[in-house]
Motif scaffolding. Structure first.
Motif, short mmCIF file in Angstrom:
data_model
loop_
_atom_site.label_atom_id
_atom_site.label_comp_id
_atom_site.label_asym_id
_atom_site.label_seq_id
_atom_site.Cartn_x
_atom_site.Cartn_y
_atom_site.Cartn_z
N HIS A 238 9.60 -28.93 100.46
CA HIS A 238 9.49 -29.24 99.03
C HIS A 238 8.07 -29.00 98.54
O HIS A 238 7.10 -29.30 99.25
N GLY A 239 7.96 -28.45 97.34
CA GLY A 239 6.67 -28.26 96.71
C GLY A 239 6.69 -28.79 95.30
O GLY A 239 7.74 -28.76 94.63
N VAL A 240 5.56 -29.27 94.83
CA VAL A 240 5.47 -29.82 93.47
C VAL A 240 4.15 -29.37 92.84
O VAL A 240 3.19 -29.04 93.54
N LEU A 241 4.14 -29.37 91.51
CA LEU A 241 2.88 -29.26 90.76
C LEU A 241 2.46 -30.68 90.44
O LEU A 241 3.17 -31.40 89.72
N TRP A 242 1.33 -31.08 90.96
CA TRP A 242 0.86 -32.47 90.79
C TRP A 242 -0.63 -32.42 90.51
O TRP A 242 -1.40 -31.81 91.26
N GLY A 243 -1.03 -32.99 89.39
CA GLY A 243 -2.44 -32.90 89.00
C GLY A 243 -2.87 -31.48 88.74
O GLY A 243 -3.97 -31.08 89.11
N ASP A 244 -1.99 -30.68 88.13
CA ASP A 244 -2.28 -29.28 87.80
C ASP A 244 -2.54 -28.41 89.03
O ASP A 244 -3.23 -27.39 88.93
N GLN A 245 -2.00 -28.79 90.16
CA GLN A 245 -2.21 -28.00 91.37
C GLN A 245 -0.95 -28.03 92.22
O GLN A 245 -0.23 -29.05 92.26
N TYR A 246 -0.69 -26.93 92.90
CA TYR A 246 0.45 -26.89 93.83
C TYR A 246 0.18 -27.78 95.04
O TYR A 246 -0.92 -27.79 95.59
N HIS A 247 1.20 -28.54 95.44
CA HIS A 247 1.12 -29.36 96.65
C HIS A 247 2.40 -29.19 97.46
O HIS A 247 3.50 -29.17 96.90
N PHE A 248 2.24 -29.11 98.77
CA PHE A 248 3.37 -29.14 99.68
C PHE A 248 3.63 -30.61 100.02
O PHE A 248 2.71 -31.36 100.35
N VAL A 249 4.90 -31.02 99.93
CA VAL A 249 5.27 -32.41 100.18
C VAL A 249 5.60 -32.58 101.67
O VAL A 249 6.47 -31.89 102.20
N THR A 250 4.92 -33.50 102.32
CA THR A 250 5.10 -33.68 103.76
C THR A 250 6.18 -34.74 104.04
O THR A 250 6.70 -35.39 103.13
N HIS A 251 6.49 -34.91 105.30
CA HIS A 251 7.56 -35.83 105.72
C HIS A 251 7.21 -37.29 105.41
O HIS A 251 8.10 -38.15 105.41
N ASP A 252 5.97 -37.57 105.08
CA ASP A 252 5.55 -38.94 104.76
C ASP A 252 6.10 -39.43 103.41
O ASP A 252 5.98 -40.61 103.09
N TYR A 253 6.66 -38.54 102.62
CA TYR A 253 7.13 -38.90 101.27
C TYR A 253 8.18 -40.01 101.33
O TYR A 253 9.16 -39.90 102.08
N THR A 254 7.99 -41.05 100.55
CA THR A 254 8.92 -42.18 100.53
C THR A 254 9.47 -42.45 99.13
O THR A 254 10.00 -43.53 98.88
N GLY A 255 9.34 -41.48 98.25
CA GLY A 255 9.84 -41.66 96.89
C GLY A 255 8.75 -41.72 95.85
O GLY A 255 9.04 -41.70 94.65
N ARG A 256 7.50 -41.76 96.29
CA ARG A 256 6.38 -41.80 95.34
C ARG A 256 5.34 -40.79 95.79
O ARG A 256 4.88 -40.81 96.94
N LEU A 257 4.94 -39.91 94.86
CA LEU A 257 3.93 -38.90 95.18
C LEU A 257 2.55 -39.54 95.25
O LEU A 257 2.20 -40.38 94.42
N GLY A 258 1.79 -39.10 96.24
CA GLY A 258 0.42 -39.57 96.40
C GLY A 258 -0.29 -38.73 97.44
O GLY A 258 0.34 -37.91 98.12
#
Length: 200
Positions: free
Chosen positions: A40-60
């Motif tokens: 999964h990838g997202v635009l977060w803070g005007d930048q592309y980020h790859f979402v790691t397995h640590d994701y628990t429902g809240r981006l950080g």
């Protein structure tokens, strides 16, 4: 060939960054490194980020690896031939950081190396998953490596990274027009081409 594979719960932020650090420590200038992300990838803070397995429902920051982190990893790796492949939504968003990084000084270095970035789609697009066992983009990436007669544009019985990029972008765009939604891969090349697949 030295393979490091991180799947599912191994693909944490710490696990991925640790693997990139290990690559930076072990890769030699004459090597070719290929770093492949699928997820999964997202635009977060005007930048592309790859979402790691640590994701628990809240981006950080604890579950994301941003474009700047990927670029920093690239600059630490000593291999003069590098390929980064991102098969996720919004992967084209990494273009912004790459464009800012390669100023005149870095462009000279990049011409000496071969640095190649494959993004599955544009920054505003989603990437189709679940196509014949892979993401749509990854499907055609693998097909391009295997079907060298179609991807080998110059007929030298070798598929280079530039030829693979052209093939994968063309086929992904064509398939996405049929399947929907539209997916336009972002492919960037800096410096020299790299041979990837040879046909006997």
């Amino acid at each position: 060939i030295h393979l490091t594979l991180l799947q599912d719960d191994q693909a944490t932020r710490a696990g991925i960054l640790g693997a990139l650090d290990h690559l930076a420590e072990t890769a030699m200038p004459q090597d070719t490194t290929v770093v492949f992300f699928a997820g999964h990838g997202v635009l977060w803070g005007d930048q592309y980020h790859f979402v790691t397995h640590d994701y628990t429902g809240r981006l950080g920051e604890d579950c994301l690896i941003g474009s700047t982190g990927l670029v920093a990893a690239s600059t630490r790796i000593r291999a003069l031939s590098q390929v980064f492949i991102l098969d996720s939504c919004h992967a084209g968003g990494v273009d912004y950081v790459i464009g800012g990084l390669y100023d005149a000084r870095m462009a000279v270095m990049a011409k000496r190396l071969g640095l190649h970035l494959f993004g599955a789609c544009a920054s505003y697009q989603s990437a189709l998953d679940g196509y014949q066992g892979n993401g749509l983009f990854t499907h055609f990436l693998l097909e391009g490596l295997g079907k060298t007669d179609q991807a080998d544009r110059d007929g030298d019985r070798t598929v280079s990274v530039v030829e693979l990029g052209r093939y994968t972008r063309r086929e992904t765009e064509a398939a996405s027009r049929r399947l929907g939604p539209r997916q336009s891969p972002s492919i960037l090349h800096f410096g020299r081409d790299i041979p990837l697949s040879h046909r006997p």
